[in-house]
Design a protein around this motif. Sequence first.
Motif, PDB file in Angstrom:
ATOM      1  N   ASN A 172      -6.013  -4.880  -1.862  1.00 13.73           N
ATOM      2  CA  ASN A 172      -7.516  -4.567  -1.575  1.00 13.73           C
ATOM      3  C   ASN A 172      -8.484  -5.776  -0.788  1.00 13.73           C
ATOM      4  O   ASN A 172      -8.902  -5.550  -0.094  1.00 13.73           O
ATOM      5  CB  ASN A 172      -8.786  -3.581  -1.939  1.00 13.73           C
ATOM      6  N   ASN A 224      -0.891   2.906   2.741  1.00 15.92           N
ATOM      7  CA  ASN A 224      -1.249   4.071   1.508  1.00 15.92           C
ATOM      8  C   ASN A 224      -0.861   5.744   1.841  1.00 15.92           C
ATOM      9  O   ASN A 224      -0.105   6.223   1.029  1.00 15.92           O
ATOM     10  CB  ASN A 224      -2.331   3.356   1.116  1.00 15.92           C
ATOM     11  N   GLN A 262      -4.535   0.676   4.467  1.00 14.34           N
ATOM     12  CA  GLN A 262      -4.944   2.135   3.588  1.00 14.34           C
ATOM     13  C   GLN A 262      -4.079   3.592   4.138  1.00 14.34           C
ATOM     14  O   GLN A 262      -3.606   4.267   3.298  1.00 14.34           O
ATOM     15  CB  GLN A 262      -5.679   2.314   3.018  1.00 14.34           C
ATOM     16  N   PHE A 289       0.943  -1.380   0.368  1.00 13.63           N
ATOM     17  CA  PHE A 289      -0.250  -0.078   0.372  1.00 13.63           C
ATOM     18  C   PHE A 289       0.560   1.287   0.406  1.00 13.63           C
ATOM     19  O   PHE A 289       0.452   2.838  -0.780  1.00 13.63           O
ATOM     20  CB  PHE A 289      -1.316  -0.077   1.535  1.00 13.63           C
TER      21      PHE A 289
END
Length: 404
Positions: free
Chosen positions: A130, A153, A150, A26
């Motif tokens: 994901n 990310n 995330q 991520f």
Amino acid sequence: MERNSLVKTKEGKNFLLPFILITSLFFLWGFAHSILDVLNKHFQDTMEITRTRSALIQAVVYGGYFIMALPAGNIIRRFGYRAGVLTGLVLYGIGALLFIPGGRIGSFEFFLFSLFVIGCGLTCLETAANPYVTVLGEPEGSERRLNLAQSFNGLGWICGPLVGGFFLFAGGGDVSTPYAIIGCIVLAVALIFFRVKLPEIEDSPTSHEKTETDKKGLWKEATFTFGLISLFLYVAAQTGINSFFINYATEAAGVSAHEASVWLSFGGMGLFMAGRMGGSWIMRAIRAEKVLTGCALGAAASMTAVILLPGKVGWYCLLLCFLCESVMFPTIFALALRKVGGHKKRASSFLIMSIVGGAVAPILMGYIADSSSMATGFIIPLSCFVVIAIYAARYGNIQKTNKI
């Protein structure tokens, strides 16, 4: 509550190590996306191109999502999640290393081709990672798990503008070096994944889910189809905001391009990462769709201020929007998958394909900015956030109805 309960099943299976490995990916695609926002302004200045043409940078990367999503899904269904990850890392690494000859050639079109290859690699990574995160534990924890993953990310989104701003604005416009470094890192990570076995987890829908899927089919499941549209609009909004953050800062708030790239990194993306980590924690107590509704309304309000109050106030509201939009992608993605039964891999391919929304918004915003003003261009993300708020509120109503 057990420390690792978020990545544990009721049967006692612990997926902590696969979760950590996949979460590292991520960061890599967050970096790849966020450095584009600095690259956008850099090419405007060095190659003397319009904002509409510079938006092709985002268009080719996100166009790669549209073209590669279904092939990536087929690879994952046939060979497993690990094969999808490896394919993505190799394409990502090759595309990044192409910036070395690209820097010598100095062709905008060659850079676009390199970015398209990177986009195809990112598509494979996201198509695999994901949905894989959503099944590394109990189904009711899928939104929290994906928001937590995330968050890293978000860390990539912080580093991208920082590194890009240093090399492109403060370091004499060197576009090859940051991509050469990230290309080598990505290929090294690919080698690690080649040597490590990831557990393959099959979708295991309940009998009720199987019955519903047989009756309606994937495309008649409203929470999936509306979720697909919402994800398209979210990526469109996020990409448009990121692409023209530096333009708005320099034109409406009087901030230099290098200073704006630092603000984008630590300010905007810092709030973005904090929002994802906080969102994962908040969802322990508040349902995901309610959190999504509040964030979408907050983002819409921020965009309204950006349009009507260009200047310092509008810029502060633009920064605030990063906090509001932080939980949207993982939450919409997980909610859209919640009722697809045993079709997670196929549904995920279509959801990743919807990321092509990022190719549309920057071009529209660039055209509006060239024709009118940069502030007016933000009417595009405003419209997107309004629709997302409607999706979240409608999803919440469906959940209430099903409980009655």
